[in-house]
Write a protein that holds these residues in place. Structure first.
Motif, short mmCIF file in Angstrom:
data_model
loop_
_atom_site.label_atom_id
_atom_site.label_comp_id
_atom_site.label_asym_id
_atom_site.label_seq_id
_atom_site.Cartn_x
_atom_site.Cartn_y
_atom_site.Cartn_z
N TYR A 1 0.72 -1.03 0.08
CA TYR A 1 0.06 -0.11 -0.11
C TYR A 1 0.77 1.20 0.14
CZ TYR A 1 -3.62 -3.19 1.62
OH TYR A 1 -4.19 -4.31 1.72
N LYS B 1 0.52 5.48 0.45
CA LYS B 1 -0.43 6.87 0.71
C LYS B 1 -0.29 7.77 -0.13
CE LYS B 1 -2.44 9.22 4.76
NZ LYS B 1 -2.06 9.49 6.05
N TRP C 1 -5.28 5.70 1.03
CA TRP C 1 -4.55 4.61 0.88
C TRP C 1 -4.92 3.93 -0.60
CZ3 TRP C 1 -0.13 3.65 3.33
CH2 TRP C 1 0.21 4.22 4.65
N ASP D 1 -9.26 3.09 3.99
CA ASP D 1 -8.57 4.13 4.82
C ASP D 1 -8.60 3.33 6.16
OD1 ASP D 1 -7.50 5.56 2.67
OD2 ASP D 1 -9.32 6.84 2.64
#
Length: 164
Positions: free
Chosen positions: A60, A62, A67, A80
């Motif tokens: 993942y 950000k 995300w 999220d």
């Protein structure tokens, strides 16, 4: 000196002594606290890799306060809230730390680990439950900490949470 004045001075001294003792105790408790799993602040974390058991590693990233799955050809929005839980693990309070050499890592579920969480390059390995209480073993670097079971990471498949 009047009796009431002496009492007032005695009372003031007692309050000062009690305040000093309370300040000393709080300071002592803060200095002896074991701390958190990492020194990272959850809000500053931008990369998360998670591997639970034998499932595929989830990647993942950000971007723009949201995300995204980074392990797919076409980036897909991630949950999220779930990622917020994962990054909060980095700041999980530790009940106690011991050198990793103190343990037989295979006996506490850390060889191989049950889960591996990497947050901004720092790796946290998760093992089994402690024999007493609601704790679990977590290894960071060359130390093993005991944390609350609520901080054990879950894979997206086991949590039945779908991406947006």
């Amino acid at each position: 000196m009047k009796r009431s004045t002496r009492r007032l001075i005695g009372f003031a001294l007692a309050v000062v002594v009690l305040a000093a003792v309370a300040w000393w105790q709080v300071r002592s408790d803060q200095q002896s606290a074991p701390g958190t799993l990492t020194s990272l602040k959850p809000d500053s974390i931008t990369r998360v890799n998670l591997e639970v058991g034998k499932t595929a590693t989830e990647h993942y990233v950000k971007r723009d306060n949201h995300w995204w799955r980074a392990d797919q050809a076409e980036p897909e929005r991630a949950d999220d809230l779930r990622l917020g839980e994962l990054v909060n693990i980095a700041a999980a309070p530790v009940q106690s730390w011991q050198p990793a050499t103190t343990y037989d890592l295979s006996k506490i579920g850390l060889s191989p680990p049950q889960a591996r969480l990497e947050v901004d390059g720092q790796t946290i390995l998760f093992g089994g439950m402690t024999a007493i209480g609601q704790g679990a073993y977590a290894k960071v670097g060359d130390r093993v900490g005991i944390i609350s079971l609520r901080y054990m990471p879950r894979s997206a498949q086991s949590s039945n949470i779908k991406a947006f």
